[in-house]
Scaffold this active site. Structure first.
Site, PDB file in Angstrom:
ATOM      1  N   PHE A  65      89.495  16.530  10.091  1.00 24.57           N
ATOM      2  CA  PHE A  65      88.951  17.587   9.252  1.00 24.57           C
ATOM      3  C   PHE A  65      89.317  17.322   7.799  1.00 24.57           C
ATOM      4  CE2 PHE A  65      87.436  20.879  12.213  1.00 24.57           C
ATOM      5  CZ  PHE A  65      87.799  20.260  13.389  1.00 24.57           C
ATOM      6  N   ASP A  85      95.322  14.798  11.937  1.00 23.53           N
ATOM      7  CA  ASP A  85      95.393  15.318  10.567  1.00 23.53           C
ATOM      8  C   ASP A  85      94.825  14.272   9.608  1.00 23.53           C
ATOM      9  OD1 ASP A  85      96.606  17.723  11.136  1.00 23.53           O
ATOM     10  OD2 ASP A  85      98.324  17.398   9.815  1.00 23.53           O
ATOM     11  N   GLU A  92      99.668  24.552  15.936  1.00 20.25           N
ATOM     12  CA  GLU A  92     100.735  23.733  16.555  1.00 20.25           C
ATOM     13  C   GLU A  92     101.538  24.539  17.584  1.00 20.25           C
ATOM     14  OE1 GLU A  92     103.091  20.411  14.468  1.00 20.25           O
ATOM     15  OE2 GLU A  92     104.403  22.164  14.293  1.00 20.25           O
ATOM     16  N   ASP A 114     107.180  10.508   8.904  1.00 19.92           N
ATOM     17  CA  ASP A 114     107.211  10.817   7.482  1.00 19.92           C
ATOM     18  C   ASP A 114     108.438  10.128   6.906  1.00 19.92           C
ATOM     19  OD1 ASP A 114     107.501  11.887   4.936  1.00 19.92           O
ATOM     20  OD2 ASP A 114     106.648  13.827   5.521  1.00 19.92           O
TER      21      ASP A 114
HETATM   22  N1  UDP Z   1      92.911  20.996   6.387  1.00 16.42           N
HETATM   23  C1  UDP Z   1      91.794  20.821   5.549  1.00 16.42           C
HETATM   24  N2  UDP Z   1      91.683  21.573   4.425  1.00 16.42           N
HETATM   25  C2  UDP Z   1      92.616  22.489   4.053  1.00 16.42           C
HETATM   26  C3  UDP Z   1      93.749  22.663   4.887  1.00 16.42           C
HETATM   27  C4  UDP Z   1      93.870  21.885   6.034  1.00 16.42           C
HETATM   28  O1  UDP Z   1      90.940  19.983   5.840  1.00 16.42           O
HETATM   29  O2  UDP Z   1      92.445  23.144   3.005  1.00 16.42           O
HETATM   30  C5  UDP Z   1      92.994  20.205   7.625  1.00 16.42           C
HETATM   31  C6  UDP Z   1      93.392  18.750   7.334  1.00 16.42           C
HETATM   32  O3  UDP Z   1      92.802  17.914   8.308  1.00 16.42           O
HETATM   33  C7  UDP Z   1      94.902  18.791   7.491  1.00 16.42           C
HETATM   34  C8  UDP Z   1      95.049  19.767   8.655  1.00 16.42           C
HETATM   35  O4  UDP Z   1      94.017  20.732   8.463  1.00 16.42           O
HETATM   36  O5  UDP Z   1      95.449  17.529   7.740  1.00 16.42           O
HETATM   37  C9  UDP Z   1      96.401  20.450   8.782  1.00 16.42           C
HETATM   38  O6  UDP Z   1      96.838  20.959   7.553  1.00 16.42           O
HETATM   39  P1  UDP Z   1      98.075  20.297   6.782  1.00 16.42           P
HETATM   40  O7  UDP Z   1      97.975  18.822   6.941  1.00 16.42           O
HETATM   41  O8  UDP Z   1      98.106  20.820   5.376  1.00 16.42           O
HETATM   42  O9  UDP Z   1      99.311  20.840   7.610  1.00 16.42           O
HETATM   43  P2  UDP Z   1     100.767  20.150   7.677  1.00 16.42           P
HETATM   44  O10 UDP Z   1     100.606  18.789   8.263  1.00 16.42           O
HETATM   45  O11 UDP Z   1     101.291  20.093   6.263  1.00 16.42           O
HETATM   46  O12 UDP Z   1     101.543  21.075   8.559  1.00 16.42           O
HETATM   47 MN    MN Z   2      99.171  17.267   7.834  1.00 17.40          MN
END
Ligand code: UDP
Ligand code: MN
Length: 313
Positions: free
Chosen positions: A80, A170, A262, A285
């Site tokens: 996404f 992600d 999650e 990471d």
């Molecule tokens: N995402 C997106 N647009 C946004 C927020 C999230 O496309 O404005 C999608 C994107 O694929 C991202 C995933 O949702 O990798 C999960 O969000 P994020 O990576 O910010 O979460 P984290 O890994 O920091 O917990």
């Molecule tokens: Mn992420």
């Protein structure tokens, strides 16, 4: 490969000789080192869950054997890129071309609201990019959570007819080493890099019984990462549908699980045990966690992002 036809007329003898030579040299046979029963491949990490699902670490598998087993398999990679997150697509796709399922058939499914911002990245043969236009949401939490709904919907509409396995990832990540068919299985999850050595009491599961994602403190196998899971299309459809329904029930009850999708993924995988578990090699990471000696390879790693600048934009 058999040498059928070489005895017939019209087959040039030099071709027969060439094929014979190739056969002798082992070109058509899968040759790999013998597994040694008295010599475990890894002694420093758990390589099998208590329900006998393999945990995938470097050194435990032979890609030559696996590539042959999955020779005719097509893999869908869902990702996404909503709103500002389109900026991550280029590096994600470029590195996927270098490391993700190389030599296999791959469909990239890009879910986005910004069609014009999807970069054109040159793809290897047998790989294609499918852009799926979807709506956005104001809150980043809603964007993250609604991935379950969208994957579930598109599984029925398209994925079931187009691919064998789905890998759901992600986008704020890059591939930095081999990620191949060793990950494929009916249902797989990935050990979250922040919790692989933690006690279950320390897992950031949802702890409020009012939420559908609730897990009591005396339960839990692992803490799985929301950013890398998958399986057969059938199993991913089941998982994403169940998680979406649980999130809808939470919404009706005015509660949101602590780590959103999650938390629901973790609840699902506790009661539907995955058939493979990926080590944190598949979700790391380095900025946050450095590189402990058990991590022989870093395969799929976080790209640094400025949360303020990128979220809710
Ligand atoms: N995402 C997106 N647009 C946004 C927020 C999230 O496309 O404005 C999608 C994107 O694929 C991202 C995933 O949702 O990798 C999960 O969000 P994020 O990576 O910010 O979460 P984290 O890994 O920091 O917990
Ligand atoms: Mn992420």
């Amino acid at each position: 490969m058999a040498l059928r036809g070489c005895g017939e007329r019209n087959t040039p003898s030099w071709l027969c000789l060439l094929l014979l030579l190739a056969g002798c040299l082992g070109f058509y046979r899968v040759i790999s080192p013998k597994a040694q029963v008295l010599k475990p491949t890894r002694t420093d990490v758990l390589v099998m869950t208590p329900w006998l699902a393999p945990i995938i670490w470097d050194g435990t598998f032979d890609s030559t054997i696996l590539d042959a087993q999955f020779r005719t398999t097509t893999i869908g990679l869902t990702v996404f890129a909503i709103k500002k997150y389109v900026v991550f697509l280029e590096l994600f796709l470029r590195t996927a071309e270098q490391h993700f399922m190389v030599g296999h058939k791959v469909n990239y499914y890009i879910f986005t609201d910004r069609l014009a911002d999807v970069p054109s990245v040159p793809l290897q043969e047998g790989r294609q990019l499918v852009v799926l236009e979807v709506r956005n949401y104001t809150r980043w939490q809603d964007i993250s959570m609604h991935r379950m709904e969208m994957i579930s919907n598109f599984s029925e509409r398209r994925f079931l007819h187009e691919v064998d396995y789905l890998v759901c990832a992600d986008v704020d990540m890059k591939f930095s080493d081999h990620v191949g068919v060793e990950i494929l299985s009916s249902l797989f999850g990935t050990l979250h890099p922040g919790f692989y050595s933690a006690q279950r009491q320390a897992f950031t599961y949802e702890r409020r019984p009012q939420s559908q994602a609730y897990i009591p403190r005396d339960e839990g196998d692992f803490y799985y990462a929301g950013g890398f899971f998958g399986g057969s299309v059938l199993e991913v459809h089941r998982l994403t549908k169940a998680c979406h329904q649980a999130m809808m029930a939470d919404q009706a009850n005015h509660i949101e699980a602590v780590w959103h999708d999650e938390s629901h993924l973790n609840k699902y995988l506790l009661y539907h045990k995955p058939t493979k578990v990926l080590s944190p090699e598949y979700m790391w990471d380095e900025q946050l966690l450095g590189r402990p000696p058990i991590m022989k390879r870093l395969r799929y790693v976080a790209v640094p992002k400025n949360h303020q600048a990128i979220r809710n934009r």
